[in-house]
Enzyme design. Structure first.
Site, PDB file in Angstrom:
ATOM      1  N   CYS A 197     -28.659 -37.972 -26.620  1.00 24.34           N
ATOM      2  CA  CYS A 197     -28.386 -38.549 -25.324  1.00 24.34           C
ATOM      3  C   CYS A 197     -26.817 -38.477 -24.838  1.00 24.34           C
ATOM      4  CB  CYS A 197     -28.747 -40.108 -25.633  1.00 24.34           C
ATOM      5  SG  CYS A 197     -27.561 -40.959 -26.704  1.00 24.34           S
TER       6      CYS A 197
ATOM      7  N   ASP B  91     -24.559 -40.004 -25.833  1.00 22.19           N
ATOM      8  CA  ASP B  91     -23.491 -41.227 -26.203  1.00 22.19           C
ATOM      9  C   ASP B  91     -22.472 -41.102 -27.150  1.00 22.19           C
ATOM     10  OD1 ASP B  91     -24.936 -41.996 -23.999  1.00 22.19           O
ATOM     11  OD2 ASP B  91     -26.228 -43.704 -25.018  1.00 22.19           O
TER      12      ASP B  91
ATOM     13  N   CYS C 128     -25.037 -46.009 -23.148  1.00 22.41           N
ATOM     14  CA  CYS C 128     -26.022 -46.861 -22.608  1.00 22.41           C
ATOM     15  C   CYS C 128     -25.779 -48.366 -22.762  1.00 22.41           C
ATOM     16  CB  CYS C 128     -27.280 -46.557 -23.389  1.00 22.41           C
ATOM     17  SG  CYS C 128     -27.605 -47.033 -24.612  1.00 22.41           S
TER      18      CYS C 128
ATOM     19  N   CYS D  38     -29.416 -46.312 -30.953  1.00 23.69           N
ATOM     20  CA  CYS D  38     -28.234 -46.896 -30.180  1.00 23.69           C
ATOM     21  C   CYS D  38     -27.436 -47.774 -31.510  1.00 23.69           C
ATOM     22  CB  CYS D  38     -28.508 -47.661 -29.067  1.00 23.69           C
ATOM     23  SG  CYS D  38     -29.508 -46.939 -28.187  1.00 23.69           S
TER      24      CYS D  38
HETATM   25 FE1  FES Z   1     -28.394 -42.939 -26.918  1.00 25.45          FE
HETATM   26 FE2  FES Z   1     -28.160 -45.368 -26.536  1.00 25.45          FE
HETATM   27  S1  FES Z   1     -29.315 -44.003 -25.356  1.00 25.45           S
HETATM   28  S2  FES Z   1     -26.851 -44.366 -27.706  1.00 25.45           S
END
Ligand code: FES
Length: 146
Positions: free
Chosen positions: A33, A35, A60, A104
Site C-alpha cells: 500500500c 504506507d 491511510c 495497518c
Molecule cells: Fe496500508 Fe493502511 S492501507 S497501512
C-alpha cells in the site's frame, strides 16, 4: 465501516511529531500500500519506562488511527509492557478494524518494535522477547524525510 474510536483518533491523532535525540526510532512500511510509519521513543535508561512517544505516519486513515492508539498504549509503560502491545491490542482498543485494514495495525506494532530494537542496538542491550523487526523500506523512507 470504521468505529467511532477509529474516526476519533484519525481526526484528532495523539502524539504526532518527532522527538529530538530520541532513545530509539523505528520506521516500517508496507510495500503493497506504500504506507510508512515512524515511531520515536524517549526511554528512561534506568527505569526502562517510556517517558514519551511520538509518531509520523505517511499513510491511510487506519494507519494514523492505529499509530495514535499504539502510542497512547505504550506511553508511560516499561519496555517489557510495551512489547505486549500487539496489533490485536491496538485493534481492540479501537473497537476493531475492517479486515482489509488489519495490516495497518501490524505496522503500528512493528514500528514500536523497530524503535525498541534501535534503542537496544544503541545501548548494546538485549530486550528479552524482541525479534528483529522487518523494516526494509529504503525507498519509501525518503518520502517521510522530505
Ligand atoms: Fe496500508 Fe493502511 S492501507 S497501512
Amino acid at each position: 465501516m470504521y468505529s467511532d474510536k477509529v474516526m476519533e483518533h484519525f481526526m484528532n491523532p495523539r502524539n504526532v511529531g518527532e522527538i529530538e535525540d530520541a532513545s530509539g526510532i523505528g520506521t516500517v512500511g508496507n510495500a503493497k500500500c506504500g504506507d510508512i510509519m515512524r515511531i520515536y521513543l524517549d526511554i528512561d535508561k534506568n527505569t526502562h519506562i517510556i517517558n514519551d512517544v511520538k509518531f509520523k505516519t505517511f499513510g491511510c486513515g487506519a494507519a494514523i488511527a492505529t499509530s495514535s492508539m499504539a502510542t497512547e498504549l505504550v506511553k508511560g509503560k516499561t519496555i517489557e509492557e510495551a512489547l505486549k502491545v500487539t496489533n490485536s491490542a491496538v485493534m481492540e482498543a479501537l473497537d476493531g478494524l475492517p479486515p482489509v485494514k488489519v495490516h495497518c495495525s501490524l505496522l503500528a506494532e512493528e514500528a514500536i518494535h523497530a524503535a525498541l530494537w534501535d534503542y537496544a542496538k544503541k545501548n548494546n542491550i538485549t530486550i528479552e522477547g524482541l525479534k528483529k523487526p522487518k523494516s526494509d523500506i529504503t525507498e519509501e523512507e525518503a518520502i517521510i524525510e522530505e
